[in-house]
Design an enzyme around this catalytic site. Structure first.
Site, PDB file in Angstrom:
ATOM      1  N   HIS A 306       0.859  -1.190   0.000  1.00  0.00           N
ATOM      2  CA  HIS A 306       0.000   0.000   0.000  1.00  0.00           C
ATOM      3  C   HIS A 306       0.891   1.235   0.000  1.00  0.00           C
ATOM      4  O   HIS A 306       1.942   1.242   0.613  1.00  0.00           O
ATOM      5  CB  HIS A 306      -0.883   0.019   1.262  1.00  0.00           C
ATOM      6  CG  HIS A 306      -2.070   0.905   1.123  1.00  0.00           C
ATOM      7  ND1 HIS A 306      -2.011   2.256   1.350  1.00  0.00           N
ATOM      8  CD2 HIS A 306      -3.341   0.638   0.753  1.00  0.00           C
ATOM      9  CE1 HIS A 306      -3.197   2.786   1.137  1.00  0.00           C
ATOM     10  NE2 HIS A 306      -4.028   1.824   0.773  1.00  0.00           N
ATOM     11  N   ASP A 363      -7.976  -5.279  -0.072  1.00  0.00           N
ATOM     12  CA  ASP A 363      -8.452  -6.170  -1.140  1.00  0.00           C
ATOM     13  C   ASP A 363      -8.106  -7.632  -0.909  1.00  0.00           C
ATOM     14  O   ASP A 363      -8.562  -8.498  -1.651  1.00  0.00           O
ATOM     15  CB  ASP A 363      -7.855  -5.705  -2.476  1.00  0.00           C
ATOM     16  CG  ASP A 363      -8.437  -4.365  -2.880  1.00  0.00           C
ATOM     17  OD1 ASP A 363      -7.675  -3.388  -2.951  1.00  0.00           O
ATOM     18  OD2 ASP A 363      -9.670  -4.301  -3.063  1.00  0.00           O
TER      19      ASP A 363
HETATM   20  C1  SDX Z   1      -6.261   0.012  -2.915  1.00  0.00           C
HETATM   21  O1  SDX Z   1      -4.437   4.490  -2.020  1.00  0.00           O
HETATM   22  C2  SDX Z   1      -5.386   3.881  -1.390  1.00  0.00           C
HETATM   23  O2  SDX Z   1      -5.808   4.277  -0.329  1.00  0.00           O
HETATM   24  C3  SDX Z   1      -5.966   2.687  -2.126  1.00  0.00           C
HETATM   25  C4  SDX Z   1      -6.993   1.843  -1.369  1.00  0.00           C
HETATM   26  C5  SDX Z   1      -8.262   2.593  -1.085  1.00  0.00           C
HETATM   27  O3  SDX Z   1      -8.964   2.235  -0.150  1.00  0.00           O
HETATM   28  O4  SDX Z   1      -8.610   3.494  -1.920  1.00  0.00           O
HETATM   29  O5  SDX Z   1      -6.430   1.384  -0.162  1.00  0.00           O
HETATM   30  C6  SDX Z   1      -7.403   0.628  -2.197  1.00  0.00           C
HETATM   31  O6  SDX Z   1      -6.020   0.369  -4.042  1.00  0.00           O
HETATM   32  C7  SDX Z   1      -5.402  -0.985  -2.194  1.00  0.00           C
HETATM   33  C8  SDX Z   1      -4.220  -1.478  -3.071  1.00  0.00           C
HETATM   34  C9  SDX Z   1      -4.739  -2.584  -4.006  1.00  0.00           C
HETATM   35  N1  SDX Z   1      -3.688  -2.950  -4.970  1.00  0.00           N
HETATM   36  C10 SDX Z   1      -3.029  -4.118  -4.853  1.00  0.00           C
HETATM   37  O7  SDX Z   1      -3.188  -4.926  -3.936  1.00  0.00           O
HETATM   38  C11 SDX Z   1      -2.061  -4.377  -5.998  1.00  0.00           C
HETATM   39  C12 SDX Z   1      -0.754  -4.927  -5.445  1.00  0.00           C
HETATM   40  N2  SDX Z   1      -0.059  -3.850  -4.708  1.00  0.00           N
HETATM   41  C13 SDX Z   1       0.809  -3.008  -5.426  1.00  0.00           C
HETATM   42  O8  SDX Z   1       0.827  -2.997  -6.779  1.00  0.00           O
HETATM   43  C14 SDX Z   1       1.353  -1.802  -4.682  1.00  0.00           C
HETATM   44  O9  SDX Z   1       1.681  -2.212  -3.410  1.00  0.00           O
HETATM   45  C15 SDX Z   1       0.456  -0.584  -4.624  1.00  0.00           C
HETATM   46  C16 SDX Z   1      -0.011  -0.190  -5.985  1.00  0.00           C
HETATM   47  C17 SDX Z   1      -0.702  -0.831  -3.748  1.00  0.00           C
HETATM   48  C18 SDX Z   1       1.290   0.548  -4.027  1.00  0.00           C
HETATM   49  O10 SDX Z   1       2.223   0.879  -4.963  1.00  0.00           O
HETATM   50  P1  SDX Z   1       3.400   1.922  -4.620  1.00  0.00           P
HETATM   51  O11 SDX Z   1       3.116   2.689  -3.388  1.00  0.00           O
HETATM   52  O12 SDX Z   1       3.675   2.674  -5.864  1.00  0.00           O
HETATM   53  O13 SDX Z   1       4.558   0.984  -4.217  1.00  0.00           O
HETATM   54  P2  SDX Z   1       5.715   0.562  -5.195  1.00  0.00           P
HETATM   55  O14 SDX Z   1       5.115  -0.026  -6.439  1.00  0.00           O
HETATM   56  O15 SDX Z   1       6.643   1.729  -5.319  1.00  0.00           O
HETATM   57  O16 SDX Z   1       6.388  -0.634  -4.359  1.00  0.00           O
HETATM   58  C19 SDX Z   1       7.498  -0.418  -3.496  1.00  0.00           C
HETATM   59  C20 SDX Z   1       8.324  -1.698  -3.602  1.00  0.00           C
HETATM   60  C21 SDX Z   1       8.712  -2.041  -5.040  1.00  0.00           C
HETATM   61  O17 SDX Z   1       9.857  -2.844  -4.970  1.00  0.00           O
HETATM   62  P3  SDX Z   1      11.356  -2.089  -5.092  1.00  0.00           P
HETATM   63  O18 SDX Z   1      11.304  -1.296  -6.388  1.00  0.00           O
HETATM   64  O19 SDX Z   1      11.463  -1.220  -3.848  1.00  0.00           O
HETATM   65  O20 SDX Z   1      12.336  -3.240  -5.120  1.00  0.00           O
HETATM   66  O21 SDX Z   1       7.513  -2.805  -3.163  1.00  0.00           O
HETATM   67  C22 SDX Z   1       7.299  -3.704  -4.245  1.00  0.00           C
HETATM   68  C23 SDX Z   1       7.592  -2.942  -5.508  1.00  0.00           C
HETATM   69  O22 SDX Z   1       8.019  -3.817  -6.544  1.00  0.00           O
HETATM   70  N3  SDX Z   1       5.882  -4.112  -4.179  1.00  0.00           N
HETATM   71  C24 SDX Z   1       5.449  -5.340  -4.374  1.00  0.00           C
HETATM   72  C25 SDX Z   1       4.072  -5.291  -4.150  1.00  0.00           C
HETATM   73  N4  SDX Z   1       3.720  -4.042  -3.825  1.00  0.00           N
HETATM   74  C26 SDX Z   1       4.850  -3.315  -3.841  1.00  0.00           C
HETATM   75  N5  SDX Z   1       6.099  -6.473  -4.725  1.00  0.00           N
HETATM   76  C27 SDX Z   1       5.317  -7.582  -4.861  1.00  0.00           C
HETATM   77  N6  SDX Z   1       3.979  -7.612  -4.640  1.00  0.00           N
HETATM   78  C28 SDX Z   1       3.329  -6.489  -4.286  1.00  0.00           C
HETATM   79  N7  SDX Z   1       2.027  -6.512  -4.086  1.00  0.00           N
END
Ligand code: SDX
Length: 429
Positions: A306, A363
């Site tokens: 998140h 989720d």
């Molecule tokens: C919702 O914003 C809100 O409030 C949203 C929400 C709401 O109520 O409105 O809470 C609802 O959208 C919840 C999120 C649902 N999405 C997912 O579950 C999809 C999977 N999660 C991700 O794609 C990700 O964690 C996000 C999109 C939720 C957040 O993305 P960010 O903040 O841009 O984080 P990032 O992509 O910069 O990740 C940081 C690191 C990265 O690795 P490095 O580059 O540091 O090596 O963490 C890794 C990412 O690759 N990472 C994950 C991951 N989430 C982040 N690696 C594997 N699996 C994951 N799920």
């Protein structure tokens, strides 16, 4: 004494005010930055940028705190129904008995959609994604309620809010019925908000759907836990569109489209697809977690991570508890719940997730609950939109009240320098 932040550029100092929120969150007000320094900031994804000041929802991502108008969401677990919480978010305080009854009656009265709108459903292909239908038909409300496009006074805003809150249920249910080739079940004025939705989803002309209290309460809690989440992608979209003074229906339709993305509200569908892949034996939980750590794979552990929560999403905790209680009481033993728990256990002990502070989000468990109460997977994000609607409405109105400027971010241009036009036939092959 108010704080200041000093920026030194080309040897010159520039002081900027620091504003502090109710919970002591500090922010540097850079509204005068470009005028004074010729510089802008750059912040991909706005991870460090506040777009507004708001009094609706407070999140502390480090501590896993979520409060609606100051009330911790844990206190909604055994209490109010979704409409009471919607009133709280939209109007800023809990309603009294009369206010609640009046609002609930207005929602009952406004549940039907214009017959002209109903006929629109027939033109959609059966396999049309319900989120596409929802976004289209919420926008179409602008055509059928032109008197609610200019909301310059609170009473007209309230009518528009009630109409939208009530009709989104009917539109959602009709989208599902159309996809199944089933007759539309009209709203039943004798039913309360959630029951009426379940009736429109699952009744037949000869068989009135009677849900059990468990199903109603689980869906009520799902809607409450999705009701607002400050400046998330879809709410920021509603604010962005609303900042041009586009009407409430158009702004919320844009929010629905933003929510559809699998990184946002569409994640609840992606979580179920992930769990199903593992259940079908394509991958073990260990293999899936390993794949999700490999950037080259393009696979993420859906329902994990998140932008704001660097601790457990408090909604995920509540939803995990609801799933654990509900399924046995519905006499449902869903293997996907066990797989979800196994994935959670593996990930929470894996340094990759621990170091990045990746925890289950809203989720991760919601889809398992929706599946247990009979909601089809392609309707999961529609349910999320129904839940988030009061939050979108509240933020839209908060912004309208502030007479906020139109949202128009800047950019850092990295394209061609000055370039001349060359006539078509004079160009190199
Ligand atoms: C919702 O914003 C809100 O409030 C949203 C929400 C709401 O109520 O409105 O809470 C609802 O959208 C919840 C999120 C649902 N999405 C997912 O579950 C999809 C999977 N999660 C991700 O794609 C990700 O964690 C996000 C999109 C939720 C957040 O993305 P960010 O903040 O841009 O984080 P990032 O992509 O910069 O990740 C940081 C690191 C990265 O690795 P490095 O580059 O540091 O090596 O963490 C890794 C990412 O690759 N990472 C994950 C991951 N989430 C982040 N690696 C594997 N699996 C994951 N799920």
């Amino acid at each position: 004494m108010s704080q200041i932040a000093t920026l030194i550029l080309d040897g010159e100092s520039h002081d900027f005010p620091v504003i502090v929120g109710t919970e002591n969150e500090p922010a540097i007000d850079i509204s005068s930055l470009r005028a004074r320094t010729g510089h802008i900031t750059l912040d991909q994804g706005y991870g460090n940028t506040g777009s507004c000041e708001s009094a609706i929802t407070y999140i502390d991502g480090e501590k896993g705190i979520l409060r609606y108008r100051g009330i911790p969401i844990e206190q909604f677990a055994n209490g109010p129904n979704f409409i009471e919480v919607a009133w709280l978010l939209i109007f800023g305080r809990l309603p009294n008995v009369e206010e609640y009854a009046e609002f609930a009656n207005e929602l009952t009265h406004e549940a039907n959609i214009d017959e002209g709108m109903r006929h629109h459903f027939d033109s959609f292909p059966r396999k049309a994604p319900p989120m596409a239908i929802l976004a289209s038909m919420v926008s179409a409300l602008s055509c059928f309620h032109p008197e609610l496009l200019e909301l310059d006074d609170p009473s007209r805003f309230r009518s528009a809010a009630a109409r939208l809150m009530s009709k989104i249920r009917t539109i959602a249910a009709f989208a599902y019925r159309h996809s199944q080739g089933l007759p539309y079940m009209y709203p039943d004025p004798r039913e309360k908000y959630v029951n009426n939705f379940l009736h429109m989803m699952f009744s037949m002309p000869y068989d009135h759907y009677v849900d059990d209290d468990l199903v109603r309460d689980a869906l009520n809690m799902i809607l409450i836990l999705h009701a607002d989440h400050e400046q998330n992608c879809s709410t920021s979209t509603v604010r962005m569109v609303g900042s041009s003074h586009a009407n409430l229906f158009a702004s919320c339709s844009a929010g629905i489209s933003a929510l559809w993305g699998p990184l946002h509200g569409g994640a609840n569908v992606a979580v179920l697809e992930m769990l199903q892949r593992i259940h079908d034996g394509q991958l073990t939980p260990q293999e899936y977690v390993k794949l999700s750590k490999d950037k080259e794979s393009g696979v993420r552990l859906m329902g994990f991570g998140h932008r704001v929560y660097k601790n457990f999403d408090p909604r995920a905790r509540l939803l995990a508890d609801i799933a654990g209680e509900l399924l046995p009481r519905l006499d449902k033993n869903d293997p996907l719940l066990n797989i979800a728990r196994e994935l959670e256990e593996i990930a929470l002990q894996d340094p990759y997730f621990v170091e990045r502070k990746l925890y289950p989000n809203v989720d991760f468990y919601s889809g398992i609950i929706l599946r247990a109460i009979g909601i089809p997977v392609n309707m999961f994000t529609v349910i999320f939109a129904m839940g988030r609607l009061p939050g979108w409405i509240a933020h839209w109105w908060e912004q309208q009240q502030e007479n906020a400027r139109i949202s128009r971010p800047r950019q850092v241009y990295q394209g061609n320098g000055l370039t001349d036009y060359t006539p078509l036939h004079g160009r190199k092959r």
